[in-house]
Write an enzyme that holds these catalytic residues in place. Structure first.
Site, PDB file in Angstrom:
ATOM      1  N   TYR A 144       0.822  -1.211   0.000  1.00 11.13           N
ATOM      2  CA  TYR A 144       0.000   0.000   0.000  1.00 11.13           C
ATOM      3  C   TYR A 144       0.858   1.264   0.000  1.00 11.13           C
ATOM      4  CZ  TYR A 144      -3.640  -3.301   1.254  1.00 11.13           C
ATOM      5  OH  TYR A 144      -4.503  -4.364   1.263  1.00 11.13           O
ATOM      6  N   LYS A 195       4.098 -15.517   3.369  1.00 11.90           N
ATOM      7  CA  LYS A 195       4.174 -16.281   2.119  1.00 11.90           C
ATOM      8  C   LYS A 195       5.667 -16.469   1.843  1.00 11.90           C
ATOM      9  CE  LYS A 195       1.815 -17.948  -1.391  1.00 11.90           C
ATOM     10  NZ  LYS A 195       1.157 -19.229  -1.281  1.00 11.90           N
ATOM     11  N   ASP A 227      -2.146 -18.539   2.572  1.00 12.58           N
ATOM     12  CA  ASP A 227      -3.248 -19.218   1.870  1.00 12.58           C
ATOM     13  C   ASP A 227      -3.821 -20.332   2.743  1.00 12.58           C
ATOM     14  OD1 ASP A 227      -0.687 -20.191   1.496  1.00 12.58           O
ATOM     15  OD2 ASP A 227      -1.034 -20.959  -0.518  1.00 12.58           O
ATOM     16  N   ASP A 251      -5.334  -7.321   5.684  1.00 11.89           N
ATOM     17  CA  ASP A 251      -6.536  -6.688   5.136  1.00 11.89           C
ATOM     18  C   ASP A 251      -7.543  -7.774   4.769  1.00 11.89           C
ATOM     19  OD1 ASP A 251      -8.261  -4.932   3.982  1.00 11.89           O
ATOM     20  OD2 ASP A 251      -6.916  -4.215   2.416  1.00 11.89           O
ATOM     21  N   ASP A 255     -10.960  -9.306   7.262  1.00 11.98           N
ATOM     22  CA  ASP A 255     -12.347  -9.270   6.778  1.00 11.98           C
ATOM     23  C   ASP A 255     -12.950 -10.663   6.729  1.00 11.98           C
ATOM     24  OD1 ASP A 255     -12.390  -6.576   6.571  1.00 11.98           O
ATOM     25  OD2 ASP A 255     -13.097  -6.512   4.501  1.00 11.98           O
TER      26      ASP A 255
END
Ligand code: NAD
Length: 364
Positions: A144, A195, A227, A251, A255
């Site tokens: 970001y 990751k 994942d 992020d 959620d």
């Protein structure tokens, strides 16, 4: 004369913001009346209402108020009437401005399944019963903010999009320390999601989190590829205590985890910096129900509880507020968003009054 003084900046914001904030302030007032603390609640404007009054979603006076405060409590910002404004003037810019200026680098999202609301989850009851997860998401680094970024035309005339995943060792260390400290106050299990099998940035993430872990022998650290973590959150969420992860992965995971409980009006959040912190419900300003006294104030009340725990060193009082919410749900009263067939629907203010009554009982 009270022993402890705390300055709290209060930004109700737009839409349902003022209604839900009123109930949270009611609860904080009960705590300050019963305890040896002086909570100076200073209200300011941010979001669309600030734009209407000052031509900017984050006026200097509000930013200054936030910077001078021990903590910030925020309702929600935004609404259709401001959607045609230039991006830089939109209400939501106030959130980014506050996060950046206050240096809020750690976002905490507790995911707790209240026994009384298990039916609200899209998952089977037996999967979510008893879950109590804390997601710690890094908030100021990663793709970001990394440079280079943007969309450019290549030599072949075709466009190319670029974002850069970047983390310094120091950024990883400070969020890891936060996460270990939080795990220490809970079940002492920390899961770091990365990751590291394909991304060097998160290979460094894994190394640094492991290094920090050597100072916390009482906390069990595990690593998981993100994942797999996303899958495990649905398969067996009860296995998690604290999850720490990068901005991008956090992020998405936060959620996903928020939906485990199925009730957006119940979920609080905290964003912590070195000097101050911001507390807010995870939902938005819900313009569709604003001004009708039907919004659920519990996420904002629970955000105030987080503020007591993480900014004012009052964990017992935070527990009391959370227990008062549980007691209220046990009484069988519900706002419309969490309604169940055999329960009584009540309004925003009534819900606040029920929590206040139960808190007073617990304080005796
Ligand atoms: P939203 O979270 O405001 O609403 C989504 C749905 O959930 C709506 O049906 C709403 O009525 C319901 N809902 C939300 N909070 C509720 C509550 N406390 N009680 C009962 N029902 C509730 O998301 P949205 O509709 O996508 O966005 C509306 C506005 O809020 C937009 O302007 C958006 O930019 C803004 N927003 C602000 C924040 C923030 O202030 N942190 C976060 C998200 C969205």
């Amino acid at each position: 004369m009270k022993n402890n003084n705390f300055k709290i900046a209060v930004f109700a914001g737009d839409g349902i913001g003022p209604e839900i904030m009123k109930e949270a302030l009611k609860i904080l007032k009960i705590i300050s009346d019963h305890k040896n603390i002086d909570l100076q609640l200073q209200e300011g404007l941010v979001g669309g209402i600030a734009y209407d009054n000052y031509g900017t979603p984050l006026p200097d006076s509000s930013l200054e108020l936030a910077l001078q405060s021990d903590a910030v409590l925020l309702g929600a910002v935004g609404g259709p009437q401001w959607e045609s404004l230039d991006y830089s003037l939109r209400p939501e810019r106030a959130l980014l401005g506050l996060r950046g200026n206050l240096g809020l680098y750690a976002n905490l999202r507790p995911i707790v399944a209240f026994d009384e609301l298990l039916d609200a989850s899209p998952l089977k009851k037996n999967l979510i019963q008893g879950i109590d997860i804390m997601i710690v998401r890094e908030l100021t680094g990663d793709v970001y903010f990394g440079k280079p970024r943007g969309v450019k035309k290549g030599k072949n005339g075709k466009r190319k999009g670029v974002n850069t995943m970047v983390y310094s060792e120091d950024e990883i260390r400070r969020i890891a320390i936060r996460a270990f400290e939080i795990a220490r106050t809970r079940q002492k299990n920390l899961l770091s999601a990365d990751k590291a099998n394909v991304l060097e940035t998160t290979e460094l993430w894994r190394d640094v989190v492991t290094e920090v872990g050597q100072n916390y022998p009482d906390v069990t650290l595990k690593h998981m590829y993100v994942d797999n973590c996303a899958m495990q959150l649905i398969r067996n969420p009860a296995q998690f205590d604290v999850i720490v992860t990068t901005n991008l992965f956090g992020d998405i995971l936060s959620d996903e985890a928020a939906m485990l409980t199925g009730s957006i009006g119940m979920l609080p959040s905290a964003s912590l910096g070195e000097k101050t912190a911001l507390y807010e419900p995870i939902h938005g300003s819900a313009p569709d129900i604003a001004g009708k006294n039907i919004a659920n104030p519990l996420a904002t009340i629970l955000s105030a509880a987080l503020m007591l725990r993480y900014s004012l060193s009052m964990p017992r009082d935070a527990d009391l507020i959370e227990n008062a919410v549980t007691e209220t749900l046990k009484e069988g009263v519900r706002t419309q968003d969490i309604h169940q067939p055999d329960k009584k629907i009540i309004g925003t203010e009534e819900m606040g009054n029920h929590v206040a009554k139960n808190l007073r009982k617990l304080l005796i």
